[in-house]
Enzyme design. Structure first.
Site, mmCIF file in Angstrom:
data_model
loop_
_atom_site.group_PDB
_atom_site.id
_atom_site.type_symbol
_atom_site.label_atom_id
_atom_site.label_comp_id
_atom_site.label_asym_id
_atom_site.label_seq_id
_atom_site.Cartn_x
_atom_site.Cartn_y
_atom_site.Cartn_z
ATOM 1 C CG ASN A 89 3.166 -0.556 2.914
ATOM 2 O OD1 ASN A 89 2.588 -1.535 2.443
ATOM 3 N ND2 ASN A 89 4.389 -0.194 2.554
ATOM 4 N N GLY A 90 1.923 -2.909 5.104
ATOM 5 C CA GLY A 90 2.573 -4.098 5.639
ATOM 6 C C GLY A 90 1.542 -5.126 6.064
ATOM 7 C CE LYS A 118 7.302 -0.361 -10.759
ATOM 8 N NZ LYS A 118 7.438 -0.953 -12.100
ATOM 9 C CG HIS A 131 9.861 -33.710 -23.764
ATOM 10 N ND1 HIS A 131 10.164 -35.048 -23.870
ATOM 11 C CD2 HIS A 131 10.917 -33.044 -24.299
ATOM 12 C CE1 HIS A 131 11.353 -35.191 -24.426
ATOM 13 N NE2 HIS A 131 11.831 -33.992 -24.702
ATOM 14 C CD GLU A 162 9.853 -9.334 -17.934
ATOM 15 O OE1 GLU A 162 9.383 -8.185 -17.804
ATOM 16 O OE2 GLU A 162 9.845 -10.165 -17.002
ATOM 17 C CE LYS A 218 7.018 -6.238 -17.876
ATOM 18 N NZ LYS A 218 7.015 -7.249 -16.822
ATOM 19 C CD1 TRP A 230 -2.567 -4.782 -4.787
ATOM 20 C CD2 TRP A 230 -1.760 -5.928 -3.048
ATOM 21 N NE1 TRP A 230 -2.368 -6.080 -5.201
ATOM 22 C CE2 TRP A 230 -1.881 -6.816 -4.160
ATOM 23 C CE3 TRP A 230 -1.275 -6.437 -1.846
ATOM 24 C CZ2 TRP A 230 -1.529 -8.149 -4.087
ATOM 25 C CZ3 TRP A 230 -0.928 -7.777 -1.777
ATOM 26 C CH2 TRP A 230 -1.053 -8.620 -2.880
ATOM 27 N NE ARG A 263 4.144 1.962 -1.694
ATOM 28 C CZ ARG A 263 5.332 1.370 -1.591
ATOM 29 N NH1 ARG A 263 6.273 1.636 -2.480
ATOM 30 N NH2 ARG A 263 5.590 0.520 -0.626
ATOM 31 C CD GLU A 284 3.598 -7.967 -14.937
ATOM 32 O OE1 GLU A 284 3.970 -7.743 -13.767
ATOM 33 O OE2 GLU A 284 4.230 -7.552 -15.931
ATOM 34 C CB CYS A 308 -0.906 0.002 1.226
ATOM 35 S SG CYS A 308 -1.883 -1.495 1.408
#
Length: 610
Positions: free
Chosen positions: A100-101, A605, A506, A483, A487, A74, A27, A490, A2
């Site tokens: 935050n946490g 983020k 396979h 990557e 992206k 968040w 955030r 996301e 957050c």
């Protein structure tokens, strides 16, 4: 995860806090809220959803007062809702807090408070802090805060306002980032630097166990373990304010994609000596004895930084012949890693506050390893605690989906690999010259890719209604495929997977049917023909293949449906170039779907919780 913001000064605090929260939305954006102390009482307003929801409420009923705190959330404990939004207050509204946490023992504390008759209004872990402060209040706010945090287990950055001391703003941190902005007749707290830059460039970066006591005229820092004042040098922020704004781009992500060539040049500046064909790291100054002592290297990171680490493994092993293992940070610390004084651990984190990576750093140091951090944020927890630090010079990255932070991390691994090879003398002087010459050309080559995006826009339109997209590659291309797939997931929300191309037969081929989009990276010259064979396997089963290759490998067009070329370079360096088209494909796909490119759902983020 957050974002928290606080203000005390001579101006009305509400708008200053809201402007700061707008810069912290990356955030978290599940809800937003503000509490203001008007001298007589603490008034709060908060709302589920985006920033604009609360702004509309405040436009109708503004909160008056020059001391306040704010929060953008968040969600971890409790679904997004008005009730679960911060700030939280105690029953009497004597205290208001933003957090935050994660409070890991909140259920235990909550039960004790409920036994005292406290009625909770939310499902969050954070609300216990407000009620705990009220329960423990002993006539002195500082003493009360100290007693309260001694009861808390987990991670927290807290902003606190209280009726008991209405002309002060309090802040304290443990394992979650928090900074204090020192202004003229005003002072601020924030989770991150961009939120305070309109008011000051002078900041204190709090460390664990430090309490900040702010009035409009001064900032006092106190070590809560020793009760001793903390004398901390001010950190002067030299960022250009425009770096944190869109500058005419539609989205931060697109702006940050286009900033990559400059970010690479800035990160190389003072480190890559093109004239003498050397890499120099004053911040490292490693000796042959040190390097030869380390018989194993771990690279530890999460998400995009983990993918950068996979490139780093290939580079360092190729150039130094030292074994490297890449580990996901959230797994590393819990599996009793075999680490000792003969191990170099490289931790990678854009924010420098990633909780799992920070925990891995501490575990490694406890076992005697030397820890090198690669991060974008000076003064972050990881930067402060590591034995050595390489700062990437990407500038602030606001979009949740990382682009320029990733490429500057990858660049850092190239520089470290060459630097180690110089010292260990595992490459010849001619090889070293060729590597340096190739590296310094990369920003200009990247610019060339960014000037030709129309074909990528068209391709993004062609896949935006797909249920699945697959990426394949070999060697370095496989790492970049991971990557690229991340992206796309996301920001477009399309299911996407990346596979090592040799693994297709396979099991993975069972997922390929007529029209399935596949992006096939084929930039590794030694593996080029092998990849063509894999592409043919896909085409035989009806896949629609985009082939991504280096200029000069023109025969690939015969085997694919669409082609994309990057400038010719050494195979070792193609990841810095090949990832750019993948970033753009993801961006334009999400854009075509109408998604919020900078703020993808469910993500934030800086991941400061485990």
């Amino acid at each position: 995860m957050c974002g928290i913001m606080g203000y005390i000064g001579t101006q009305e605090s509400q708008n200053i806090i809201m402007n700061g929260l707008k810069k912290l939305e990356y955030r978290g954006y599940d809800s937003v809220g503000v509490a203001v102390n008007n001298g007589d009482s603490i008034q709060t307003n908060k709302a589920e959803g985006r920033f604009e929801n609360l702004q509309n409420l405040l436009n109708e009923s503004p909160l008056q007062g020059t001391v306040g705190i704010g929060h953008t959330r968040w969600a971890t404990h409790g679904r997004p809702s008005d009730e679960n939004s911060h700030p939280h207050t105690d029953t009497k509204k004597d205290f208001a807090i933003v957090h935050n946490g994660i409070i890991e023992n909140y259920l235990e504390v909550k039960k004790e408070l409920e036994d005292q008759g406290v009625v909770f209004q939310s499902e969050t872990d954070s609300e216990v802090v407000a009620h705990l402060l009220s329960s423990l209040y002993d006539g002195d706010v500082v003493s009360t805060i100290k007693k309260a945090v001694q009861r808390l287990e987990g991670a927290y950055a807290l902003g606190i306002v209280t009726e008991h001391d209405p002309n002060k703003l309090f802040a304290i941190r443990h394992d979650s980032p928090l900074i204090v902005g020192k202004g003229e007749c005003e002072n601020l707290i924030s989770s991150d630097i961009p939120a305070v830059l309109e008011h000051t460039r002078d900041v204190y970066i709090l460390e664990d166990g430090e309490l900040a006591i702010l009035t409009e005229d001064e900032v006092k820092l106190l070590d809560i373990q020793t009760d001793e004042p903390v004398n901390r040098e001010i950190f002067r922020v030299d960022w250009d304010m425009e770096q944190a704004e869109k500058n005419g781009y539609d989205h931060f992500m697109l702006k940050e994609i286009h900033e990559q060539p400059k970010a690479l040049q800035t990160t190389m500046a003072g480190r890559v000596d093109a004239e003498n064909h050397q890499v120099q790291f004053e911040e490292l100054n490693w000796t042959p004895e040190q390097l030869n002592k380390w018989n194993k290297i771990y690279i530890v990171a999460c998400g995009t930084a983990y993918h950068a680490g996979l490139i780093g493994k290939g580079v360092i092993e190729e150039l130094t012949r030292t074994p490297v293992e890449v580990e996901i940070a959230s797994e590393f610390r819990y599996r009793r890693p075999i680490v000792d004084e003969n191990t170099l651990v490289m931790v990678v984190s854009q924010s420098g506050e990633t909780a799992d990576t920070l925990a891995a750093l501490r575990e490694s140091q406890k076992k005697g390893a030397n820890v090198l951090a690669i991060t974008n944020v000076v003064g972050s927890s990881i930067a402060r605690e590591a034995d050595q630090v390489i700062l990437t010079m990407a500038g602030p990255e606001i979009a949740v989906a990382s682009t320029k932070a990733y490429t500057t991390q990858v660049l850092s691994f190239y520089m470290v690999g060459i630097y180690m090879a110089q010292i260990k003398e595992t490459i010849s002087s001619q090889e070293q010259k060729t590597l340096i010459d190739t590296l310094v050309q990369t920003p200009d080559q990247m610019e060339g890719i960014l000037e030709h995006v129309k074909g990528l826009q068209w391709y993004a339109e062609s896949i935006q209604n797909s249920d699945h997209v697959f990426f394949i590659g070999r060697g370095m291309d496989y790492a970049v495929s991971l990557e690229g797939s991340l992206k796309l997931k996301e920001i477009s929300y399309i299911h996407s997977e990346a596979y090592a191309a040799g693994e297709l037969k396979h099991g993975t081929l069972a997922l390929i049917e007529e029209g399935t989009p596949v992006i096939a990276l084929n930039t590794q010259e030694e593996l080029y023909d092998k990849m063509l064979g894999n592409i043919k396997e896909l085409k035989a089963r009806g896949a629609q293949v985009l082939g991504l290759a280096m200029e000069g490998n023109l025969n690939i067009w015969q085997y694919v449906d669409e082609t994309c070329y990057i400038p010719a370079t050494q195979s070792l360096f193609t990841p810095l170039l090949s990832v750019v088209p993948l970033q753009l494909i993801s961006y334009y796909t999400a854009l075509g779907l109408g998604n919020d490119v900078d703020k993808p759902r469910n993500l934030a983020k800086s991941v400061t919780v485990e």
